[in-house]
Motif scaffolding. Structure first.
Motif, short mmCIF file in Angstrom:
data_model
loop_
_atom_site.label_atom_id
_atom_site.label_comp_id
_atom_site.label_asym_id
_atom_site.label_seq_id
_atom_site.Cartn_x
_atom_site.Cartn_y
_atom_site.Cartn_z
N PRO A 167 0.70 -1.28 -0.29
CA PRO A 167 0.00 0.18 -0.08
C PRO A 167 0.88 1.30 0.02
CG PRO A 167 0.08 -1.08 2.17
CD PRO A 167 0.65 -1.83 1.17
N LYS A 168 2.10 1.12 0.37
CA LYS A 168 3.05 2.25 0.54
C LYS A 168 4.27 1.79 -0.27
CE LYS A 168 1.03 4.53 4.38
NZ LYS A 168 1.37 5.07 5.64
N ALA A 169 5.20 2.63 -0.58
CA ALA A 169 6.55 2.62 -1.33
C ALA A 169 7.36 2.41 -0.13
CB ALA A 169 7.02 3.49 -2.20
N ASP A 170 7.46 1.21 0.72
CA ASP A 170 8.02 0.97 2.07
C ASP A 170 8.27 -0.55 1.97
OD1 ASP A 170 9.03 0.72 4.35
OD2 ASP A 170 7.83 2.07 5.16
N PRO A 171 9.53 -1.22 1.84
CA PRO A 171 9.57 -2.36 2.18
C PRO A 171 9.30 -2.92 3.43
CG PRO A 171 11.71 -1.18 1.65
CD PRO A 171 10.56 -0.40 1.57
N SER A 172 9.12 -1.95 4.54
CA SER A 172 9.08 -2.40 5.83
C SER A 172 7.72 -2.89 6.14
CB SER A 172 9.81 -1.80 6.53
OG SER A 172 9.01 -0.24 6.88
N ILE A 173 6.81 -2.45 5.38
CA ILE A 173 5.33 -2.67 5.88
C ILE A 173 4.85 -3.76 4.98
CG2 ILE A 173 4.97 -0.12 6.05
CD1 ILE A 173 3.53 -0.14 3.38
N GLY A 174 3.71 -4.30 5.59
CA GLY A 174 2.97 -5.62 5.15
C GLY A 174 2.63 -5.25 3.69
#
Length: 284
Positions: free
Chosen positions: A44-51
């Motif tokens: 859902p976001k450009a962030d590899p740390s989120i599910g």
């Protein structure tokens, strides 16, 4: 309010198709692209740390709205899901000739099962085959980069799809449960429904709430038969017959068989009783 999972819009940027329906500083016409890695997480976001929300398989087409800082904001063509994935996982669109028809298979460095493997692919992956070869009686299909796959693991996209999607789902028994997963390496409850149905030529939304509200037609529990779906809040299972079901679940952390009565009793203390029952219809 439009569902952000299925419509590409942000305050600064939106799909040109949504002009007049949402407010955005800029509207863009998306560009076509294709997933070129085996399994790619859509977030859902450009962030590899989120599910992850879901996954895309090799050969799936997307519409690209933005490329920035190594990420692409896309919408999957098959089910309309919107999210972010690494830009490096995308390439140009090619015409697929074959689809992987077994839960998992390998791409070898050449037409020989003794050769090193390059990739592992999931059922549903789409490939462009350019030739074939035979080694010690085993037939292989060849890729443009020299890779080779066991021919019996693929079927031409022009062939009729599987007749019974429940039988396809059963291929995934013991596959590990993965939240957001949609592949033979890890799958969740609604991903199992969607992938199995797709292999049978049927369309299904991605998430269980979408399936519960719009997939097929509602029925009563006493009408349940093979292929019907049972829904709980945030969960879905596929009936094998009037009493037993298959589902990817967090209890066994796998795709497993269970009787409906046992599942209702086990799940009830935490999630309540089933919220509905539905019968898929052939919407290709």
């Amino acid at each position: 309010m439009l569902d952000r999972r299925l419509h590409a819009f942000r305050p600064d940027l939106a799909d040109v198709a949504l002009k007049g329906q949402v407010e955005a500083a800029r509207f863009v016409t998306p560009e076509p692209a294709m997933v070129v890695q085996p399994v790619v997480a859509l977030r859902p976001k450009a962030d590899p740390s989120i599910g992850i929300d879901t996954e895309l398989l090799m050969g799936e087409e997307v519409r690209v709205f933005e490329r920035e800082n190594g990420w692409a904001w896309v919408q999957a063509v098959d089910d309309g899901y919107v999210g972010y994935l690494p830009e490096a996982t995308l390439g140009g669109v090619t015409t697929a000739t074959h689809v992987v028809a077994v839960p998992r298979t390998f791409v070898y460095s050449g037409p020989d099962l003794r050769f090193p493997t390059r990739l592992a692919l999931s059922m549903g992956s789409r490939l462009t085959i350019i030739g074939e070869a035979e080694t010690r009686g085993t037939r292989y299909f060849l890729l443009a980069d020299g890779g080779a796959l066991v021919a019996r693991h693929l079927r031409p996209v022009s062939d009729p799809p599987a007749i019974d999607y429940v039988s396809v789902a059963a291929f995934f028994l013991e596959t590990p449960y993965l939240w957001g997963g949609k592949s033979g390496f890890g799958i969740d409850c609604s991903g199992l429904v969607q992938l199995a149905m797709r292999m049978a030529g049927l369309r299904a939304p991605r998430d269980s709430d979408m399936q519960a509200s719009g997939l097929g037609v509602p029925i009563e529990r006493n009408e349940l038969r093979r292929g019907d779906l049972v829904f709980w809040k945030g969960h879905v299972a596929i009936m094998e017959d009037e009493t037993s079901m298959i589902h990817a679940n967090g209890h066994t952390m796998s795709v497993a068989r269970e009787t409906l009565d046992a599942a209702i009793e086990r799940i009830g203390w935490l999630y309540g009783t089933p919220t509905g029952y539905r019968r898929p219809v052939a919407e290709t």
